[in-house]
Design a protein around this motif. Sequence first.
Motif, PDB file in Angstrom:
ATOM      1  N   ILE A   1      -1.510  10.918   7.729  1.00  0.00           N
ATOM      2  CA  ILE A   1      -1.994  10.399   6.451  1.00  0.00           C
ATOM      3  C   ILE A   1      -2.612   9.010   6.632  1.00  0.00           C
ATOM      4  N   GLU A   2      -3.469   8.658   5.702  1.00  0.00           N
ATOM      5  CA  GLU A   2      -3.970   7.290   5.595  1.00  0.00           C
ATOM      6  C   GLU A   2      -3.234   6.626   4.443  1.00  0.00           C
ATOM      7  N   PHE A   3      -2.589   5.503   4.728  1.00  0.00           N
ATOM      8  CA  PHE A   3      -1.838   4.824   3.674  1.00  0.00           C
ATOM      9  C   PHE A   3      -2.773   4.390   2.543  1.00  0.00           C
ATOM     10  N   ALA A   4      -2.266   4.465   1.326  1.00  0.00           N
ATOM     11  CA  ALA A   4      -3.062   4.049   0.167  1.00  0.00           C
ATOM     12  C   ALA A   4      -3.294   2.547   0.173  1.00  0.00           C
ATOM     13  N   ALA A   5      -2.255   1.783   0.494  1.00  0.00           N
ATOM     14  CA  ALA A   5      -2.372   0.330   0.523  1.00  0.00           C
ATOM     15  C   ALA A   5      -3.034  -0.138   1.811  1.00  0.00           C
ATOM     16  N   ASN A   6      -3.872  -1.148   1.698  1.00  0.00           N
ATOM     17  CA  ASN A   6      -4.512  -1.759   2.857  1.00  0.00           C
ATOM     18  C   ASN A   6      -3.666  -2.961   3.276  1.00  0.00           C
ATOM     19  N   PHE A   7      -2.878  -2.805   4.320  1.00  0.00           N
ATOM     20  CA  PHE A   7      -1.935  -3.841   4.724  1.00  0.00           C
ATOM     21  C   PHE A   7      -2.613  -5.012   5.431  1.00  0.00           C
ATOM     22  N   ASP A   8      -3.875  -4.864   5.755  1.00  0.00           N
ATOM     23  CA  ASP A   8      -4.622  -5.960   6.364  1.00  0.00           C
ATOM     24  C   ASP A   8      -5.228  -6.888   5.313  1.00  0.00           C
ATOM     25  N   ALA A   9      -5.087  -6.535   4.044  1.00  0.00           N
ATOM     26  CA  ALA A   9      -5.712  -7.346   2.988  1.00  0.00           C
ATOM     27  C   ALA A   9      -4.798  -7.415   1.759  1.00  0.00           C
ATOM     28  N   LEU A  10      -3.500  -7.647   1.987  1.00  0.00           N
ATOM     29  CA  LEU A  10      -2.570  -7.744   0.870  1.00  0.00           C
ATOM     30  C   LEU A  10      -2.702  -9.086   0.174  1.00  0.00           C
ATOM     31  N   ASP A  11      -2.604  -9.070  -1.143  1.00  0.00           N
ATOM     32  CA  ASP A  11      -2.691 -10.306  -1.911  1.00  0.00           C
ATOM     33  C   ASP A  11      -1.603 -10.324  -2.972  1.00  0.00           C
ATOM     34  N   TYR A  12      -1.843  -9.715  -4.122  1.00  0.00           N
ATOM     35  CA  TYR A  12      -0.850  -9.669  -5.175  1.00  0.00           C
ATOM     36  C   TYR A  12      -0.086  -8.353  -5.126  1.00  0.00           C
ATOM     37  N   VAL A  13       1.224  -8.444  -5.371  1.00  0.00           N
ATOM     38  CA  VAL A  13       2.069  -7.254  -5.397  1.00  0.00           C
ATOM     39  C   VAL A  13       2.990  -7.359  -6.603  1.00  0.00           C
ATOM     40  N   VAL A  14       3.725  -6.289  -6.816  1.00  0.00           N
ATOM     41  CA  VAL A  14       4.687  -6.271  -7.921  1.00  0.00           C
ATOM     42  C   VAL A  14       5.921  -5.490  -7.484  1.00  0.00           C
TER      43      VAL A  14
END
Length: 230
Positions: free
Chosen positions: A217-230
């Motif tokens: 699978i390809e992860f939905a989140a791009n972990f190389d460009a994380l900024d805001y999370v919840v």
Amino acid sequence: IYQHSLYFNYSVSFFRKIDNWRTQITSYLDLKEQNAALFKENLNLREQLKTNRVYNYIPWDSTIIDTFKSAINHRQYNYYPAQVIKATTTTKDNYIYLNQGSNHGIKKGMGVFNAQGIVGIIVTTSDNYSRVMSVLNSKFEITPMLNRLNLRRGVINWTGKSSRLGKVSEINRTEPIVKGDIFVTSNYSTLFPPNIPIGKVMSVSALNSQPFLYIDIEFAANFDALDYVV
């Protein structure tokens, strides 16, 4: 006069570059503020809709499906916005650090996600900061849901290679999973709201001697460009 003209033209050119740099920096800062405002606005909307609602946040399909479900889906969630201040993606066990901690309501065991998909789980907190076990961690596992087949089975892990790629194991080879299917969080998850994207199927294969499918699978989140999370 000629020398004066050269100097004047050079000065104009130089200060024009300075103005351009200033404009770019200002635009960048404005964009960061706008992103923060949009994030808070989306969070408020999520808070307003969360009662008896199920979301279909698919990054490849922006449709939001509001449907009433059974009582098991009536679990209430509290959402706490935070900004990523540091994240690793290249070690065996990657972690993410947030600018919010116990003083802001963050607790160990909380799930973390962004507008794209799941990101990880809170493992430690201080007063003003918290540490997240990233999906890109050898210890991270989650049982997903595949809505198309009403299938809640298998385990999703990181492959340990690319920050974009994961694998799904322990799904019976008889299940008709195809490329493009999207795994999401389950209605039975105690960490994440239902239907938060996890990843999209990139390939499916099976060996004759093995009872389970091999699913990339390809992860939905791009972990190389994380900024805001919840």
